[in-house]
Structure formats: structure tokens, C-alpha cells
Design a protein around this motif. Structure first.
Motif, PDB file in Angstrom:
ATOM      1  N   ALA A 133       0.827  -1.204   0.000  1.00 40.86           N
ATOM      2  CA  ALA A 133       0.000   0.000   0.000  1.00 40.86           C
ATOM      3  C   ALA A 133       0.863   1.257   0.000  1.00 40.86           C
ATOM      4  CB  ALA A 133      -0.940  -0.002   1.203  1.00 40.86           C
ATOM      5  N   VAL A 134       1.920   1.264   0.810  1.00 39.74           N
ATOM      6  CA  VAL A 134       2.787   2.445   0.902  1.00 39.74           C
ATOM      7  C   VAL A 134       3.560   2.671  -0.395  1.00 39.74           C
ATOM      8  CG1 VAL A 134       4.808   3.402   2.070  1.00 39.74           C
ATOM      9  CG2 VAL A 134       2.992   2.327   3.408  1.00 39.74           C
ATOM     10  N   THR A 135       4.158   1.626  -0.930  1.00 41.61           N
ATOM     11  CA  THR A 135       4.924   1.783  -2.169  1.00 41.61           C
ATOM     12  C   THR A 135       4.014   2.155  -3.341  1.00 41.61           C
ATOM     13  OG1 THR A 135       4.812  -0.620  -2.499  1.00 41.61           O
ATOM     14  CG2 THR A 135       6.803   0.264  -1.472  1.00 41.61           C
ATOM     15  N   SER A 136       2.809   1.588  -3.374  1.00 44.05           N
ATOM     16  CA  SER A 136       1.870   1.908  -4.450  1.00 44.05           C
ATOM     17  C   SER A 136       1.348   3.331  -4.314  1.00 44.05           C
ATOM     18  CB  SER A 136       0.699   0.924  -4.447  1.00 44.05           C
ATOM     19  OG  SER A 136       1.149  -0.394  -4.665  1.00 44.05           O
ATOM     20  N   PHE A 137       1.187   3.793  -3.083  1.00 46.46           N
ATOM     21  CA  PHE A 137       0.797   5.185  -2.869  1.00 46.46           C
ATOM     22  C   PHE A 137       1.823   6.126  -3.506  1.00 46.46           C
ATOM     23  CE2 PHE A 137       0.919   9.219  -0.695  1.00 46.46           C
ATOM     24  CZ  PHE A 137      -0.401   9.557  -0.498  1.00 46.46           C
ATOM     25  N   ASN A 161      11.450   1.755  -5.129  1.00 44.85           N
ATOM     26  CA  ASN A 161      10.602   0.943  -4.265  1.00 44.85           C
ATOM     27  C   ASN A 161      10.936  -0.545  -4.355  1.00 44.85           C
ATOM     28  OD1 ASN A 161       9.147   3.058  -3.178  1.00 44.85           O
ATOM     29  ND2 ASN A 161       7.559   2.988  -4.724  1.00 44.85           N
ATOM     30  N   THR A 162      11.458  -0.971  -5.511  1.00 43.30           N
ATOM     31  CA  THR A 162      11.890  -2.365  -5.629  1.00 43.30           C
ATOM     32  C   THR A 162      13.091  -2.630  -4.727  1.00 43.30           C
ATOM     33  OG1 THR A 162      11.071  -2.524  -7.898  1.00 43.30           O
ATOM     34  CG2 THR A 162      12.718  -4.143  -7.221  1.00 43.30           C
ATOM     35  N   ILE A 163      14.000  -1.666  -4.651  1.00 42.73           N
ATOM     36  CA  ILE A 163      15.136  -1.814  -3.746  1.00 42.73           C
ATOM     37  C   ILE A 163      14.668  -1.799  -2.294  1.00 42.73           C
ATOM     38  CG2 ILE A 163      17.249  -0.694  -2.919  1.00 42.73           C
ATOM     39  CD1 ILE A 163      17.707   0.285  -5.779  1.00 42.73           C
ATOM     40  N   ALA A 164      13.711  -0.921  -1.993  1.00 42.98           N
ATOM     41  CA  ALA A 164      13.235  -0.797  -0.611  1.00 42.98           C
ATOM     42  C   ALA A 164      12.401  -1.994  -0.175  1.00 42.98           C
ATOM     43  CB  ALA A 164      12.417   0.481  -0.458  1.00 42.98           C
ATOM     44  N   GLY A 165      11.549  -2.479  -1.056  1.00 38.48           N
ATOM     45  CA  GLY A 165      10.631  -3.543  -0.655  1.00 38.48           C
ATOM     46  C   GLY A 165      10.937  -4.907  -1.226  1.00 38.48           C
ATOM     47  N   GLY A 166      11.853  -4.969  -2.199  1.00 41.92           N
ATOM     48  CA  GLY A 166      12.163  -6.239  -2.842  1.00 41.92           C
ATOM     49  C   GLY A 166      12.565  -7.356  -1.905  1.00 41.92           C
ATOM     50  N   PRO A 167      13.440  -7.096  -0.944  1.00 38.96           N
ATOM     51  CA  PRO A 167      13.847  -8.190  -0.051  1.00 38.96           C
ATOM     52  C   PRO A 167      12.728  -8.729   0.834  1.00 38.96           C
ATOM     53  CG  PRO A 167      15.441  -6.390  -0.011  1.00 38.96           C
ATOM     54  CD  PRO A 167      14.241  -5.883  -0.729  1.00 38.96           C
ATOM     55  N   PHE A 168      11.634  -7.981   0.962  1.00 40.61           N
ATOM     56  CA  PHE A 168      10.549  -8.404   1.842  1.00 40.61           C
ATOM     57  C   PHE A 168       9.439  -9.148   1.091  1.00 40.61           C
ATOM     58  CE2 PHE A 168      12.546  -4.646   3.665  1.00 40.61           C
ATOM     59  CZ  PHE A 168      12.862  -5.101   4.935  1.00 40.61           C
ATOM     60  N   GLY A 218       9.158  -8.559  -2.793  1.00 40.71           N
ATOM     61  CA  GLY A 218       9.328  -8.351  -4.221  1.00 40.71           C
ATOM     62  C   GLY A 218       8.879  -6.993  -4.700  1.00 40.71           C
ATOM     63  N   ALA A 219       8.089  -6.284  -3.886  1.00 40.73           N
ATOM     64  CA  ALA A 219       7.625  -4.930  -4.211  1.00 40.73           C
ATOM     65  C   ALA A 219       6.932  -4.885  -5.570  1.00 40.73           C
ATOM     66  CB  ALA A 219       8.782  -3.934  -4.160  1.00 40.73           C
ATOM     67  N   ALA A 220       5.739  -5.445  -5.646  1.00 42.30           N
ATOM     68  CA  ALA A 220       5.011  -5.504  -6.915  1.00 42.30           C
ATOM     69  C   ALA A 220       4.478  -4.139  -7.329  1.00 42.30           C
ATOM     70  CB  ALA A 220       3.856  -6.492  -6.806  1.00 42.30           C
ATOM     71  N   MET A 221       3.687  -3.514  -6.473  1.00 43.35           N
ATOM     72  CA  MET A 221       3.010  -2.244  -6.767  1.00 43.35           C
ATOM     73  C   MET A 221       2.089  -2.356  -7.974  1.00 43.35           C
ATOM     74  SD  MET A 221       6.356   0.209  -6.393  1.00 43.35           S
ATOM     75  CE  MET A 221       7.431  -1.058  -7.099  1.00 43.35           C
ATOM     76  N   ASN A 222       1.866  -3.583  -8.442  1.00 42.40           N
ATOM     77  CA  ASN A 222       1.177  -3.775  -9.709  1.00 42.40           C
ATOM     78  C   ASN A 222       0.593  -5.195  -9.736  1.00 42.40           C
ATOM     79  OD1 ASN A 222       0.437  -4.140 -12.397  1.00 42.40           O
ATOM     80  ND2 ASN A 222       2.208  -3.043 -13.191  1.00 42.40           N
ATOM     81  N   PRO A 223      -0.728  -5.337  -9.599  1.00 42.87           N
ATOM     82  CA  PRO A 223      -1.311  -6.677  -9.624  1.00 42.87           C
ATOM     83  C   PRO A 223      -1.022  -7.452 -10.902  1.00 42.87           C
ATOM     84  CG  PRO A 223      -2.888  -5.101  -8.737  1.00 42.87           C
ATOM     85  CD  PRO A 223      -1.728  -4.302  -9.272  1.00 42.87           C
ATOM     86  N   ALA A 224      -0.902  -6.752 -12.032  1.00 49.99           N
ATOM     87  CA  ALA A 224      -0.592  -7.435 -13.288  1.00 49.99           C
ATOM     88  C   ALA A 224       0.802  -8.042 -13.269  1.00 49.99           C
ATOM     89  CB  ALA A 224      -0.728  -6.460 -14.465  1.00 49.99           C
ATOM     90  N   VAL A 266      -2.402 -10.255  -1.174  1.00 50.26           N
ATOM     91  CA  VAL A 266      -1.784  -9.004  -0.722  1.00 50.26           C
ATOM     92  C   VAL A 266      -1.317  -8.166  -1.901  1.00 50.26           C
ATOM     93  CG1 VAL A 266      -1.035 -10.050   1.444  1.00 50.26           C
ATOM     94  CG2 VAL A 266       0.547  -9.978  -0.483  1.00 50.26           C
ATOM     95  N   TYR A 267      -1.011  -8.802  -3.027  1.00 50.10           N
ATOM     96  CA  TYR A 267      -0.537  -8.080  -4.197  1.00 50.10           C
ATOM     97  C   TYR A 267      -1.662  -7.431  -4.986  1.00 50.10           C
ATOM     98  CZ  TYR A 267       3.825 -10.518  -3.221  1.00 50.10           C
ATOM     99  OH  TYR A 267       4.961 -10.992  -2.611  1.00 50.10           O
ATOM    100  N   TRP A 268      -2.884  -7.667  -4.556  1.00 51.39           N
ATOM    101  CA  TRP A 268      -4.038  -6.973  -5.120  1.00 51.39           C
ATOM    102  C   TRP A 268      -4.567  -5.910  -4.159  1.00 51.39           C
ATOM    103  CZ3 TRP A 268      -6.460  -7.500  -9.865  1.00 51.39           C
ATOM    104  CH2 TRP A 268      -5.970  -8.507 -10.700  1.00 51.39           C
ATOM    105  N   ILE A 269      -4.824  -6.318  -2.944  1.00 50.10           N
ATOM    106  CA  ILE A 269      -5.448  -5.386  -1.999  1.00 50.10           C
ATOM    107  C   ILE A 269      -4.499  -4.234  -1.662  1.00 50.10           C
ATOM    108  CG2 ILE A 269      -6.419  -5.149   0.317  1.00 50.10           C
ATOM    109  CD1 ILE A 269      -7.369  -8.032   0.112  1.00 50.10           C
ATOM    110  N   GLY A 270      -3.221  -4.529  -1.400  1.00 50.42           N
ATOM    111  CA  GLY A 270      -2.266  -3.477  -1.053  1.00 50.42           C
ATOM    112  C   GLY A 270      -2.134  -2.415  -2.120  1.00 50.42           C
TER     113      GLY A 270
END
Length: 251
Positions: free
Chosen positions: A148-152, A185-192, A194-200, A217-221
Motif C-alpha cells: 500500500a505504501v509503495t503503491s501510494f 521501491n523495488t530496492i526498498a521492498g524487494g527483499p521483503f 518483491g515490491a510488486a506495486m502492480n497486480p498485473a 496481498v498483491y491486489w489489496i495493497g
């Protein structure tokens, strides 16, 4: 703070050639992005056996950022360059596209993701897409908040550089800003997660590779983060005179 003019759209919009062209543009752009993004993880896994090291993370982040920047650039003239169902959702809540057009975009984006994943599996000799997954010790609720944060941040950047009507058309900074945010955001969230930010980004690889762990979580977030960013920017940052005029309903 002003009210949002939610646009449902008219039936004839579904038959208009520009709607179909825009949807095809989203399909191609999303396919190009998913192919490069998922392909980068498969390639590094093939070379080094893993991407779970600093240099691997950096390369994956660059691949994601470059690919998303290109996807936004090549589709911006026809569909405003979303290549992301969550970004489409944020634009819908902000009243910048109609629900009918959003449905076309969502369908095209998911088809593009599946198509890219199938082509990737064929061209790699049958390698099963990895998709994205949670790291050990990371819960689904942690990931939901992270997505949610990275997608924001991504939605806010796209709204400010591309959707905001004061920017005009043909804004060259929008693809660059979007790509930078995806890489960062991939660097920030990738290790946790993968940091999708994108359901597709996760849907096609999950379907073709049949990996559905914590898929929700990759849809709702991303939808929560992008939707909130779209509402915040539209309500607080855009003056009344630039409010969207597409307040039609289905008739």
C-alpha cells in the motif's frame, strides 16, 4: 477540498475505436513490462542461481524501472500510460477515466501479463516463472501495508507528472518519474515481498507458474495505496477549475 465526480461512462464508449485502441495499448505495454520484469529474475536465477544478493537486487530493480518507464512512454499517447490495474483504479477514483474504460484497461492489462508470462516460459525452454513471494518472517499483513505504501508513492508520482491536467500532454518527465519510483521501491521492498506495486506484475507469472501463495496481498495493497493517492491528489492538489468533466452515467 472538493467532491470527486465519479464517471461510470456511456454504453457507446465500449464500442468506440479510441477505447479499443487504448485497451490494446495497455495490453502491449503491460506485456512488455511483465516480460522484462519477470525475465530479469529468471535470467539472474539462471546465471547465479539466486537474486537474493545486493547486486542481484540492484539489477532487478533497474530492469523493473527501465521496463516500466518504457511501458508508460509507449502507451501514454493512447491510454495515458498506466500498465497497472492499481494505477487505473486510482485514476478511476479520481474521476479521470470512466468505469467502462477502466474495465477495458483491467482486462487488457491482465491478458498482457498472462501473454507475456506464456511467451517467457516458451522462450526460456520451459522455465517456470518465479513470480513474487514473501520472505521468511514477513507476514501477509506486513506485506499488505508495504504494498500500500509503495503503491501510494507510485500513484502519487504518476498523478503529479501525468494525470494532473495542468501538466498538459506529451509530458516527457512522467515515464522517467514512474520508472525511478518503481526502481527505488523495488530496492526498498524487494527483499521483503518483491515490491510488486502492480497486480498485473504478479498475476501472469502466478497463473503460468501456478504460484498463488499470499496472492491476495498483491491486489489489496496496491489498490488501497493507489486509490488513496488518487483521491488525495485529486481532492487536495487540483483546483476546482481543473476538475474532471466526465460525470456521465450508463444510459
Amino acid at each position: 477540498m472538493r467532491a470527486i465526480r465519479f464517471a461510470v461512462g456511456r454504453r457507446e464508449e465500449a464500442c468506440q475505436l479510441n477505447t479499443i485502441r487504448a485497451a490494446i495499448s495497455e495490453l502491449v505495454a503491460t506485456a512488455l513490462y511483465v516480460f522484462a520484469a519477470e525475465g530479469s529474475t529468471l535470467a539472474l536465477g539462471k546465471l547465479y542461481g539466486s537474486t537474493s544478493h545486493a547486486s542481484g537486487l540492484l539489477l532487478v530493480a533497474l530492469a523493473h524501472g527501465f521496463a516500466y518507464s518504457a511501458a508508460v512512454a509507449v502507451s501514454s499517447s493512447l491510454s495515458s500510460g498506466y500498465a497497472n490495474p492499481a494505477i487505473t483504479f486510482g485514476a478511476l477514483l479520481g474521476g479521470r477515466i470512466s468505469l467502462i474504460r477502466a474495465l477495458f484497461y483491467w482486462s487488457a492489462q491482465l491478458l498482457g501479463s498472462v501473454g507475456a508470462s506464456l511467451v517467457l516460459r516458451i522462450t526460456t525452454g520451459g522455465m517456470r516463472p518465479h513470480g513474487l513471494s514473501l520472505a521468511l518472517g514477513v507476514s501477509g499483513w506486513n506485506t499488505l501495508l508495504l504494498e500500500a505504501v509503495t503503491s501510494f508513492g507510485l500513484m502519487y508520482a504518476i498523478y503529479a507528472t501525468s494525470i494532473d491536467p495542468r501538466r498538459g500532454t506529451g509530458n516527457a518527465i512522467a515515464p522517467v518519474a514512474a520508472g525511478f519510483f518503481v526502481s527505488a521501491n523495488t530496492i526498498a521492498g524487494g527483499p521483503f515481498d518483491g515490491a510488486a506495486m502492480n497486480p498485473a506484475r504478479v498475476f501472469g507469472p502466478a497463473l503460468v507458474g501456478w504460484r498463488w501463495g499470499n496472492h491476495w496481498v498483491y491486489w489489496i495493497g496496491p489498490f488501497l495505496g493507489s486509490g488513496f493517492a488518487g483521491l488525495i491528489y485529486e481532492c487536495l492538489m487540483i483546483p476546482q477549475e481543473f476538475a474532471p468533466c466526465t460525470s456521465s452515467i450508463v444510459v
